[in-house]
Design a protein around this motif. Structure first.
Motif, PDB file in Angstrom:
ATOM      1  N   TRP A 133      31.833  49.109  47.431  1.00  0.00           N
ATOM      2  CA  TRP A 133      32.904  48.146  47.218  1.00  0.00           C
ATOM      3  C   TRP A 133      32.963  47.675  45.774  1.00  0.00           C
ATOM      4  N   ARG A 134      31.822  47.529  45.148  1.00  0.00           N
ATOM      5  CA  ARG A 134      31.842  47.103  43.750  1.00  0.00           C
ATOM      6  C   ARG A 134      32.470  48.180  42.867  1.00  0.00           C
ATOM      7  N   ARG A 135      32.212  49.461  43.171  1.00  0.00           N
ATOM      8  CA  ARG A 135      32.884  50.542  42.437  1.00  0.00           C
ATOM      9  C   ARG A 135      34.388  50.518  42.727  1.00  0.00           C
ATOM     10  N   TRP A 136      34.742  50.231  43.973  1.00  0.00           N
ATOM     11  CA  TRP A 136      36.145  50.197  44.390  1.00  0.00           C
ATOM     12  C   TRP A 136      36.899  49.083  43.665  1.00  0.00           C
ATOM     13  N   ALA A 140      39.722  46.855  38.826  1.00  0.00           N
ATOM     14  CA  ALA A 140      40.661  45.735  38.856  1.00  0.00           C
ATOM     15  C   ALA A 140      40.228  44.590  37.947  1.00  0.00           C
ATOM     16  N   ARG A 141      38.993  44.647  37.423  1.00  0.00           N
ATOM     17  CA  ARG A 141      38.473  43.597  36.541  1.00  0.00           C
ATOM     18  C   ARG A 141      38.586  42.212  37.206  1.00  0.00           C
ATOM     19  N   LEU A 142      38.140  42.145  38.439  1.00  0.00           N
ATOM     20  CA  LEU A 142      38.199  40.890  39.174  1.00  0.00           C
ATOM     21  C   LEU A 142      37.093  39.949  38.718  1.00  0.00           C
ATOM     22  N   PRO A 143      37.291  38.645  38.860  1.00  0.00           N
ATOM     23  CA  PRO A 143      36.207  37.698  38.563  1.00  0.00           C
ATOM     24  C   PRO A 143      35.013  37.956  39.486  1.00  0.00           C
ATOM     25  N   ALA A 144      33.824  37.699  38.971  1.00  0.00           N
ATOM     26  CA  ALA A 144      32.611  37.937  39.758  1.00  0.00           C
ATOM     27  C   ALA A 144      32.634  37.162  41.069  1.00  0.00           C
ATOM     28  N   ALA A 201      43.621  40.386  40.781  1.00  0.00           N
ATOM     29  CA  ALA A 201      42.931  39.127  41.073  1.00  0.00           C
ATOM     30  C   ALA A 201      43.845  38.180  41.837  1.00  0.00           C
ATOM     31  N   VAL A 202      45.106  38.093  41.437  1.00  0.00           N
ATOM     32  CA  VAL A 202      46.067  37.247  42.145  1.00  0.00           C
ATOM     33  C   VAL A 202      46.267  37.757  43.565  1.00  0.00           C
TER      34      VAL A 202
END
Length: 301
Positions: A133-136, A140-144, A201-202
């Motif tokens: 999931w972290r690779r997936w 997207a450069r989501l916040p941690a 992220a949104v």
């Protein structure tokens, strides 16, 4: 002062046992005889019995030494041993279910199931699924914070007392998340690809609320329908691409989601692990897509 034999007799143990604990510093002698033999005082009997009590719980000698030197260490040692025993029991229950799975399957299935089960650690670890999931989510450069929340929701924990079918589902999930996806089409969802214009992220922030609303409807056994859950779902996509929620947008979104490859196999296996009492995010997504299809199909009808 007692000799080593006298202490052993009074404590009800062998001379070899007394010597063993003495050599490891757990049972210090009080003095030595003129001939160099060990001598022990009366307090050694109680200390030796305490050592034996601790050892009957399979506490390692270093832990016994800690407890003898610091009484407040007992709580920490016991807590650590309880965790270790729990892990051992989980491993045994997993092995039992895995053996039952192999025993009860058809001979032609056995080799494949053995390969799947053999690739999973015992007790099973969810680390490969979390990495998947972290690779997936990485492109997207989501916040941690958001990544952690998604991973926690998406990664199922192995049951404490698994049925054979759950062992098989977990093993298949492990195989799916560790397989190489190169050559099988896009590995990332459309929301992560820059050409789609989504702000991932949104989108994920909004989808979390939509999935929670849909899950409540699913638990109430309500079929897909219009309402707050669908409105929240569409709003998440609309805000993510800076659009307005209009009939035209909903129609286009329905077509886009229908063409967007999703890991249905992952969610199906996750549902087998969790059971019907805990709808997965994938099941909630499918419920919402079905509700969206019904909504967009009505004008044409």
């Amino acid at each position: 002062m007692w000799s080593i034999g006298e202490l052993a007799e009074r404590a009800g143990v062998t001379v070899k046992t007394v010597r063993f604990y003495s050599d490891r510093g757990l049972l210090p002698e009080a003095t030595r005889s003129s001939g160099g033999h060990r001598r022990y005082g009366p307090e050694a009997v109680d200390r030796l019995r305490l050592i034996r009590s601790l050892r009957t719980l399979d506490l390692p000698v270093p832990d016994v030494a800690r407890i003898l030197d610091h009484e407040d260490a007992l709580e920490d040692v016991v807590a650590r041993q309880l965790r270790a025993v729990g892990s051992q029991l989980a491993a045994l229950r997993w092995r039992e279910a895995a053996l039952q799975l192999l025993r009860d399957c058809n001979p032609e299935e056995r080799a494949d199931r053995l390969r799947l089960i053999g690739a999973v650690s015992v007790p099973p670890s969810t680390a490969p699924m979390a990495r998947f999931w972290r690779r997936w989510l990485l492109p997207a450069r989501l916040p941690a914070r958001l990544v952690s929340a998604i991973v926690d929701q998406a990664v199922p924990q192995p049951p404490d007392d698994p049925a054979p079918e759950q062992v098989l589902a977990f093993a298949r999930l492990h195989a799916l998340t560790t397989a190489d996806c190169s050559g099988t089409g896009p590995c990332q969802p459309a929301a992560h690809r820059p050409e789609t214009g989504f702000r991932a992220a949104v989108l994920y922030d909004g989808l979390a609320e939509a999935y929670a609303l849909a899950s409540a409807q699913m638990l109430a056994q309500r079929p897909p329908h219009q309402g707050e859950a669908l409105d929240c779902f569409v709003s998440a996509y609309a805000h993510a691409c800076r659009a307005r929620d209009t009939p035209a947008f909903r129609h286009g979104l329905a077509g886009r989601l229908a063409a967007d490859p999703r890991i249905d196999g992952y969610w199906q296996l996750t549902a087998e692990l969790r059971g019907p009492s805990e709808p997965t995010a994938g099941a909630a997504h499918d419920w919402l897509c079905a509700a969206l299809d019904l909504r967009t199909a009505r004008p044409a009808a």
